[in-house]
Design a protein around this motif. Sequence first.
Motif, PDB file in Angstrom:
ATOM      1  N   ILE A 104      53.403  22.054  -8.765  1.00 61.34           N
ATOM      2  CA  ILE A 104      52.678  21.925 -10.033  1.00 61.34           C
ATOM      3  C   ILE A 104      53.436  20.988 -10.968  1.00 61.34           C
ATOM      4  N   HIS A 105      52.679  20.425 -11.911  1.00 59.68           N
ATOM      5  CA  HIS A 105      53.295  19.467 -12.833  1.00 59.68           C
ATOM      6  C   HIS A 105      52.896  19.711 -14.278  1.00 59.68           C
ATOM      7  N   ALA A 110      49.809  25.394 -13.572  1.00 61.15           N
ATOM      8  CA  ALA A 110      50.470  26.676 -13.298  1.00 61.15           C
ATOM      9  C   ALA A 110      49.464  27.810 -13.438  1.00 61.15           C
ATOM     10  N   TYR A 123      57.884  23.417  -9.828  1.00 61.98           N
ATOM     11  CA  TYR A 123      57.532  22.619 -11.008  1.00 61.98           C
ATOM     12  C   TYR A 123      58.502  21.458 -11.172  1.00 61.98           C
ATOM     13  N   LEU A 143      58.460  24.025 -18.931  1.00 61.31           N
ATOM     14  CA  LEU A 143      58.928  25.039 -17.975  1.00 61.31           C
ATOM     15  C   LEU A 143      59.075  26.385 -18.679  1.00 61.31           C
ATOM     16  N   ILE A 154      58.706  30.529 -10.756  1.00 61.57           N
ATOM     17  CA  ILE A 154      58.773  29.063 -10.785  1.00 61.57           C
ATOM     18  C   ILE A 154      60.117  28.590 -10.257  1.00 61.57           C
TER      19      ILE A 154
END
Length: 203
Positions: A104-105, A110, A123, A143, A154
């Motif tokens: 994910i970015h 997310a 991430y 984050l 994560i």
Amino acid sequence: MSVPELHIISTGKQQITKFVEIASEIHEYIDFIHLREKHMSAAQLYQAVTLLCERNIPLSKIIVNDRVDVAWSQQAYGVQLAFHSLDVSVVKQAFPGIRVGRSIHSFDEAQTVFEKGADFAIYGHVFPTNSKSGLPPKGVEELKEITMNMKLPIIAIGGITPSNSELLINAGAKGIAVMSGVLDAKSPVQAVKEYCRSLGKGR
Ligand SMILES: Cc1nc(C(=O)O)sc1CCOP(=O)(O)O
């Protein structure tokens, strides 16, 4: 807080025999080994998992990138999906029991993969890295937003060194994923030990 996880991701540039050699030297220090070899066929990836097993690397530590068929047939720990892979919910339904990670970015991504049932997400890239040159790093703010608002474990990735890994754990990451910092190191074992120290891992 549990001990942070250390994931090592294959570069796709090393001979697989070289990667297997390094993996056999470092596996006892790390939690997961990801086979991310985009150029390999399913048959080649299957064989790569076999080679890892032959070096006594437990299947419970092996994650196969993209190819859920390979992960499933080898009974590996899990599969790591990307945007071009099968959808998380499709994999969860078709392969019950397999652990599903998703790259994910963003916060929104997310949320989407969490709702679809992903077991964890990777991430990045959090810091500048040659693997993503030209793309700005994401830093730790988003984050933090993700880890504070979702029960999705994560793993942070991208440009992580022993000196910046603590920042990510403090931001709520469950662990870190490293490629060049270990696999391109002169001594992968020494490098991995430094990452372990930075994460407060036992060995
Ligand atoms: C495989 C990968 N995925 C990323 C992402 O942002 O999704 S960054 C990355 C490469 C990480 O390599 P290194 O540890 O050498 O910086």
